[in-house]
Design a protein around this motif. Structure first.
Motif, PDB file in Angstrom:
ATOM      1  N   PHE A 172       0.845  -1.194   0.000  1.00  0.00           N
ATOM      2  CA  PHE A 172       0.000   0.000   0.000  1.00  0.00           C
ATOM      3  C   PHE A 172       0.876   1.238   0.000  1.00  0.00           C
ATOM      4  CE2 PHE A 172       1.188  -0.424   4.396  1.00  0.00           C
ATOM      5  CZ  PHE A 172       1.295   0.877   4.856  1.00  0.00           C
ATOM      6  N   TYR A 173       0.267   2.366  -0.353  1.00  0.00           N
ATOM      7  CA  TYR A 173       0.923   3.666  -0.247  1.00  0.00           C
ATOM      8  C   TYR A 173      -0.099   4.675   0.259  1.00  0.00           C
ATOM      9  CZ  TYR A 173       3.665   7.809  -1.546  1.00  0.00           C
ATOM     10  OH  TYR A 173       4.360   8.987  -1.525  1.00  0.00           O
ATOM     11  N   TYR A 174       0.237   5.340   1.355  1.00  0.00           N
ATOM     12  CA  TYR A 174      -0.603   6.382   1.946  1.00  0.00           C
ATOM     13  C   TYR A 174       0.172   7.683   1.826  1.00  0.00           C
ATOM     14  CZ  TYR A 174      -3.921   8.416   5.350  1.00  0.00           C
ATOM     15  OH  TYR A 174      -4.896   9.173   5.976  1.00  0.00           O
ATOM     16  N   ASN A 175      -0.389   8.650   1.108  1.00  0.00           N
ATOM     17  CA  ASN A 175       0.396   9.806   0.677  1.00  0.00           C
ATOM     18  C   ASN A 175      -0.403  11.096   0.831  1.00  0.00           C
ATOM     19  OD1 ASN A 175       1.361  11.179  -2.498  1.00  0.00           O
ATOM     20  ND2 ASN A 175       2.536  11.289  -0.643  1.00  0.00           N
ATOM     21  N   GLN A 176       0.288  12.139   1.284  1.00  0.00           N
ATOM     22  CA  GLN A 176      -0.298  13.466   1.330  1.00  0.00           C
ATOM     23  C   GLN A 176       0.628  14.442   0.625  1.00  0.00           C
ATOM     24  OE1 GLN A 176      -0.426  15.567   5.149  1.00  0.00           O
ATOM     25  NE2 GLN A 176      -2.451  16.373   4.643  1.00  0.00           N
ATOM     26  N   LYS A 177       0.045  15.279  -0.235  1.00  0.00           N
ATOM     27  CA  LYS A 177       0.792  16.346  -0.882  1.00  0.00           C
ATOM     28  C   LYS A 177       0.177  17.677  -0.456  1.00  0.00           C
ATOM     29  CE  LYS A 177       3.189  13.488  -3.676  1.00  0.00           C
ATOM     30  NZ  LYS A 177       2.391  12.807  -4.681  1.00  0.00           N
ATOM     31  N   ILE A 178       1.020  18.599  -0.017  1.00  0.00           N
ATOM     32  CA  ILE A 178       0.562  19.924   0.400  1.00  0.00           C
ATOM     33  C   ILE A 178       1.331  20.975  -0.403  1.00  0.00           C
ATOM     34  CG2 ILE A 178       0.183  21.520   2.308  1.00  0.00           C
ATOM     35  CD1 ILE A 178       0.425  19.200   4.243  1.00  0.00           C
ATOM     36  N   PRO A 179       0.680  21.680  -1.327  1.00  0.00           N
ATOM     37  CA  PRO A 179       1.331  22.790  -2.023  1.00  0.00           C
ATOM     38  C   PRO A 179       1.022  24.109  -1.312  1.00  0.00           C
ATOM     39  CG  PRO A 179      -0.725  22.308  -3.094  1.00  0.00           C
ATOM     40  CD  PRO A 179      -0.650  21.388  -1.865  1.00  0.00           C
ATOM     41  N   CYS A 180       1.389  25.195  -1.942  1.00  0.00           N
ATOM     42  CA  CYS A 180       0.963  26.550  -1.537  1.00  0.00           C
ATOM     43  C   CYS A 180       1.314  26.880  -0.090  1.00  0.00           C
ATOM     44  CB  CYS A 180      -0.546  26.721  -1.753  1.00  0.00           C
ATOM     45  SG  CYS A 180      -1.099  26.484  -3.447  1.00  0.00           S
ATOM     46  N   MET A 181       2.479  26.482   0.371  1.00  0.00           N
ATOM     47  CA  MET A 181       2.940  26.809   1.719  1.00  0.00           C
ATOM     48  C   MET A 181       3.892  27.996   1.624  1.00  0.00           C
ATOM     49  SD  MET A 181       3.660  22.864   2.951  1.00  0.00           S
ATOM     50  CE  MET A 181       3.856  23.224   4.688  1.00  0.00           C
ATOM     51  N   PRO A 182       3.449  29.212   2.000  1.00  0.00           N
ATOM     52  CA  PRO A 182       4.311  30.391   1.880  1.00  0.00           C
ATOM     53  C   PRO A 182       5.648  30.195   2.600  1.00  0.00           C
ATOM     54  CG  PRO A 182       2.067  31.041   2.381  1.00  0.00           C
ATOM     55  CD  PRO A 182       2.113  29.553   2.537  1.00  0.00           C
ATOM     56  N   ALA A 183       6.725  30.549   1.908  1.00  0.00           N
ATOM     57  CA  ALA A 183       8.078  30.292   2.402  1.00  0.00           C
ATOM     58  C   ALA A 183       8.829  31.590   2.654  1.00  0.00           C
ATOM     59  CB  ALA A 183       8.857  29.444   1.395  1.00  0.00           C
ATOM     60  N   SER A 184       9.500  31.667   3.795  1.00  0.00           N
ATOM     61  CA  SER A 184      10.363  32.804   4.106  1.00  0.00           C
ATOM     62  C   SER A 184      11.650  32.282   4.716  1.00  0.00           C
ATOM     63  CB  SER A 184       9.676  33.772   5.067  1.00  0.00           C
ATOM     64  OG  SER A 184       9.312  33.110   6.268  1.00  0.00           O
ATOM     65  N   GLY A 185      12.719  33.047   4.558  1.00  0.00           N
ATOM     66  CA  GLY A 185      13.995  32.648   5.153  1.00  0.00           C
ATOM     67  C   GLY A 185      15.107  32.639   4.133  1.00  0.00           C
ATOM     68  N   TYR A 186      16.146  31.852   4.418  1.00  0.00           N
ATOM     69  CA  TYR A 186      17.347  31.900   3.578  1.00  0.00           C
ATOM     70  C   TYR A 186      18.105  30.579   3.616  1.00  0.00           C
ATOM     71  CZ  TYR A 186      19.866  32.309   8.008  1.00  0.00           C
ATOM     72  OH  TYR A 186      20.360  32.077   9.270  1.00  0.00           O
ATOM     73  N   VAL A 187      18.935  30.427   2.603  1.00  0.00           N
ATOM     74  CA  VAL A 187      19.974  29.393   2.576  1.00  0.00           C
ATOM     75  C   VAL A 187      21.275  30.103   2.255  1.00  0.00           C
ATOM     76  CG1 VAL A 187      20.819  27.278   1.511  1.00  0.00           C
ATOM     77  CG2 VAL A 187      18.356  27.630   1.768  1.00  0.00           C
ATOM     78  N   LYS A 188      22.300  29.869   3.087  1.00  0.00           N
ATOM     79  CA  LYS A 188      23.628  30.442   2.841  1.00  0.00           C
ATOM     80  C   LYS A 188      24.596  29.318   2.498  1.00  0.00           C
ATOM     81  CE  LYS A 188      23.052  34.366   6.008  1.00  0.00           C
ATOM     82  NZ  LYS A 188      23.571  35.057   7.219  1.00  0.00           N
ATOM     83  N   MET A 189      25.299  29.501   1.392  1.00  0.00           N
ATOM     84  CA  MET A 189      26.208  28.463   0.929  1.00  0.00           C
ATOM     85  C   MET A 189      27.181  29.037  -0.084  1.00  0.00           C
ATOM     86  SD  MET A 189      25.479  25.348  -1.638  1.00  0.00           S
ATOM     87  CE  MET A 189      25.546  26.663  -2.846  1.00  0.00           C
ATOM     88  N   ASN A 190      28.437  28.686   0.057  1.00  0.00           N
ATOM     89  CA  ASN A 190      29.431  29.019  -0.960  1.00  0.00           C
ATOM     90  C   ASN A 190      29.500  30.522  -1.242  1.00  0.00           C
ATOM     91  OD1 ASN A 190      31.475  27.916  -2.556  1.00  0.00           O
ATOM     92  ND2 ASN A 190      30.180  27.832  -4.373  1.00  0.00           N
ATOM     93  N   GLY A 191      29.318  31.338  -0.176  1.00  0.00           N
ATOM     94  CA  GLY A 191      29.399  32.781  -0.318  1.00  0.00           C
ATOM     95  C   GLY A 191      28.161  33.445  -0.880  1.00  0.00           C
ATOM     96  N   LYS A 192      27.097  32.684  -1.115  1.00  0.00           N
ATOM     97  CA  LYS A 192      25.865  33.238  -1.655  1.00  0.00           C
ATOM     98  C   LYS A 192      24.726  33.043  -0.659  1.00  0.00           C
ATOM     99  CE  LYS A 192      24.907  32.879  -6.026  1.00  0.00           C
ATOM    100  NZ  LYS A 192      24.603  32.385  -7.395  1.00  0.00           N
ATOM    101  N   THR A 193      23.738  33.922  -0.723  1.00  0.00           N
ATOM    102  CA  THR A 193      22.540  33.806   0.099  1.00  0.00           C
ATOM    103  C   THR A 193      21.331  33.743  -0.823  1.00  0.00           C
ATOM    104  OG1 THR A 193      23.532  35.054   1.927  1.00  0.00           O
ATOM    105  CG2 THR A 193      21.130  34.848   1.907  1.00  0.00           C
ATOM    106  N   TYR A 194      20.547  32.682  -0.659  1.00  0.00           N
ATOM    107  CA  TYR A 194      19.327  32.479  -1.426  1.00  0.00           C
ATOM    108  C   TYR A 194      18.158  32.771  -0.487  1.00  0.00           C
ATOM    109  CZ  TYR A 194      22.648  29.804  -4.274  1.00  0.00           C
ATOM    110  OH  TYR A 194      23.738  29.404  -5.029  1.00  0.00           O
ATOM    111  N   THR A 195      17.356  33.778  -0.806  1.00  0.00           N
ATOM    112  CA  THR A 195      16.284  34.196   0.098  1.00  0.00           C
ATOM    113  C   THR A 195      14.920  33.850  -0.492  1.00  0.00           C
ATOM    114  OG1 THR A 195      16.219  36.424  -0.873  1.00  0.00           O
ATOM    115  CG2 THR A 195      17.661  36.077   1.028  1.00  0.00           C
ATOM    116  N   PHE A 196      13.954  33.654   0.424  1.00  0.00           N
ATOM    117  CA  PHE A 196      12.585  33.348   0.033  1.00  0.00           C
ATOM    118  C   PHE A 196      11.641  34.353   0.676  1.00  0.00           C
ATOM    119  CE2 PHE A 196      14.910  29.350  -0.305  1.00  0.00           C
ATOM    120  CZ  PHE A 196      14.577  28.951  -1.597  1.00  0.00           C
TER     121      PHE A 196
END
Length: 343
Positions: A172-196
Motif C-alpha cells: 500500500f501507499y498512503y500519501n499526502q501532498k501539500i502545495p501553496c505553503m508560503p516560504a520565508s527565510g534563507y539558505v547560505k552556501m558558498n558565499g551566496k545567500t538564497y532568500t525566500f
C-alpha cells in the motif's frame, strides 16, 4: 470513462489486520491513522518527508529529505542554482536505520531531529507551520551550508490518496501532498545567500508512508504560485499501484481543492528537455511544461537501482475548476519527474 473519484468515507486505522488497505480512495486531509506496527513486511516499508521550495522566478530552489526505507535511509539538503546550472547536494546515507530516524506517524504533528558530526538538522512544528534549520559543516569536498526557513501551513485542502497494489494485498501507499505553503527565510552556501519571500515563494510537502512492491515507475508533478491574486497549486501523477478508486490529480485555488481524473504528461520521446504537452481525459487540464533544468539520476546496483529525470520548468495553459471557471496559468514554476525504482 472510469471516474477515479472515490472519496474516502471511513476513519480510524489505515490497515486491516491482514495488512491490506481498509479503503482505497482519495481525501482532502489525512483521515486514517497510520501504524507501522501493522505492516506485514517491515523490510518493504518506506517512510519519507520531502519538501522543496522554489523561487517564484525560477532562479533557485532548495529541497529537504528525510527518508527511512528500513534497509537504507537518507538525510538530505540540496540547493539548486538554476542560473549556474548546478546542484549542490548535502547528503548523509544511513545503513539499516530500521525506523531509527523516528519519522512522525502523521504530518499534522511531531518534530524531526537529526545530528551527526557533519550536520545539525531539525524541523519543528508549531500551530502556524514548520521551522526548518539545518547546518552542514564544511568538509573537504563541500562548503558549509546553513538554512533557516519557515513554511506557513494555511488552512486549506490537501491531496491525500490511499493506493493498493493488485499483485500483493499487503502492499500500500498512503500519501499526502501539500502545495501553496508560503516560504520565508534563507539558505547560505558558498558565499551566496538564497532568500525566500512568503508573499510570492512557496514550498510543498510530499509525505509518504507505505509498503511498496519491488519494481515501480511513477510520474509526478507539483507546483505553486499566484494566479489572479490568489494562491494556486496543483499535484498530478500516475504510474504505480491500482488507481481505479482514485487518482492523485488535483488543483488548489484559494485553499480549495478541485479533483481531476486522469492526466497524461505528454513527455516527448527521446529528449525530456523538450516541451511537454500535458492533457487530461476530462479536458480540464491543458498545459505546456517547458523544462529548464534536469536533475538526472542513474544509479544501478545488483539489487537496487534508480533512473530518474527530475525536471524544473515553467507551466503555461488552462485548467478548469469544479464550478466551470477556467484559469489561465502563465509561467508558473513547477517540478515534474519520471522515476523508475527497483528497491
Amino acid at each position: 470513462m472510469l471516474n477515479r473519484n472515490h472519496k474516502i468515507k471511513g476513519k480510524g486505522l489505515l490497515l486491516n489486520e491482514d495488512g491490506s488497505l481498509k479503503e482505497p480512495g482519495w481525501a482532502n486531509r489525512l483521515v486514517f491513522d497510520y501504524d507501522p506496527q501493522m505492516v506485514k513486511e517491515p523490510m518493504r516499508l518506506k517512510e519519507w518527508d520531502y519538501y522543496h521550495i522554489i523561487d517564484s522566478e525560477g532562479r533557485y530552489a532548495v529541497s529537504f529529505t528525510f527518508a527511512d526505507n528500513r534497509y537504507m535511509g537518507l538525510v538530505n539538503c540540496a540547493v539548486f542554482d538554476f542560473e549556474e546550472g548546478k546542484k549542490y547536494p548535502y547528503l548523509e546515507l544511513k545503513v539499516f536505520p530500521m525506523g531509527k530516524l523516528n519519522l512522525p506517524r502523521t504530518s499534522e504533528e511531531g518534530n524531526i531531529e537529526y545530528r551527526s558530526k557533519f550536520c545539525d538538522y531539525h524541523i519543528d512544528r508549531d500551530e502556524k507551520g514548520r521551522h526548518f534549520y539545518c547546518k552542514y559543516y564544511a568538509r573537504k569536498h563541500r562548503p558549509e551550508l546553513e538554512a533557516d526557513i519557515y513554511l506557513e501551513q494555511p488552512p486549506m485542502d490537501t491531496m491525500v490518496i490511499a493506493t493498493p497494489w493488485d499483485e500483493k494485498s499487503s502492499a500500500f501507499y498512503y500519501n499526502q501532498k501539500i502545495p501553496c505553503m508560503p516560504a520565508s527565510g534563507y539558505v547560505k552556501m558558498n558565499g551566496k545567500t538564497y532568500t525566500f519571500d512568503s508573499s510570492k515563494d512557496f514550498g510543498i510537502l510530499d509525505w509518504g508512508r507505505g509498503s511498496w512492491t519491488y519494481d515501480n515507475t511513477w510520474y509526478w508533478g507539483i507546483g505553486s504560485g499566484i494566479v489572479n491574486g490568489k494562491p494556486f497549486g496543483y499535484n498530478v501523477g500516475y504510474g504505480f499501484g491500482n488507481t481505479k478508486n482514485a487518482s492523485e490529480n488535483m488543483v488548489f485555488y484559494d485553499g480549495k481543492c478541485h479533483k481531476l481524473d486522469l492526466v497524461d504528461f505528454g513527455i516527448p520521446t527521446g529528449d525530456v528537455m523538450k516541451k511537454w504537452f500535458m492533457t487530461s481525459n476530462d479536458d480540464r487540464w491543458k498545459m505546456e511544461f517547458t523544462p529548464f533544468y534536469n536533475d538526472r539520476t542513474e544509479l544501478k546496483f545488483p539489487f537496487v537501482s534508480q533512473v530518474a529525470d527530475k525536471l524544473f520548468g515553467k507551466l503555461n495553459g488552462t485548467v478548469v475548476l469544479d464550478d466551470g471557471t477556467a484559469l489561465k496559468i502563465e509561467n508558473l514554476v513547477g517540478f515534474h519527474e519520471k522515476v523508475h525504482n527497483r528497491w
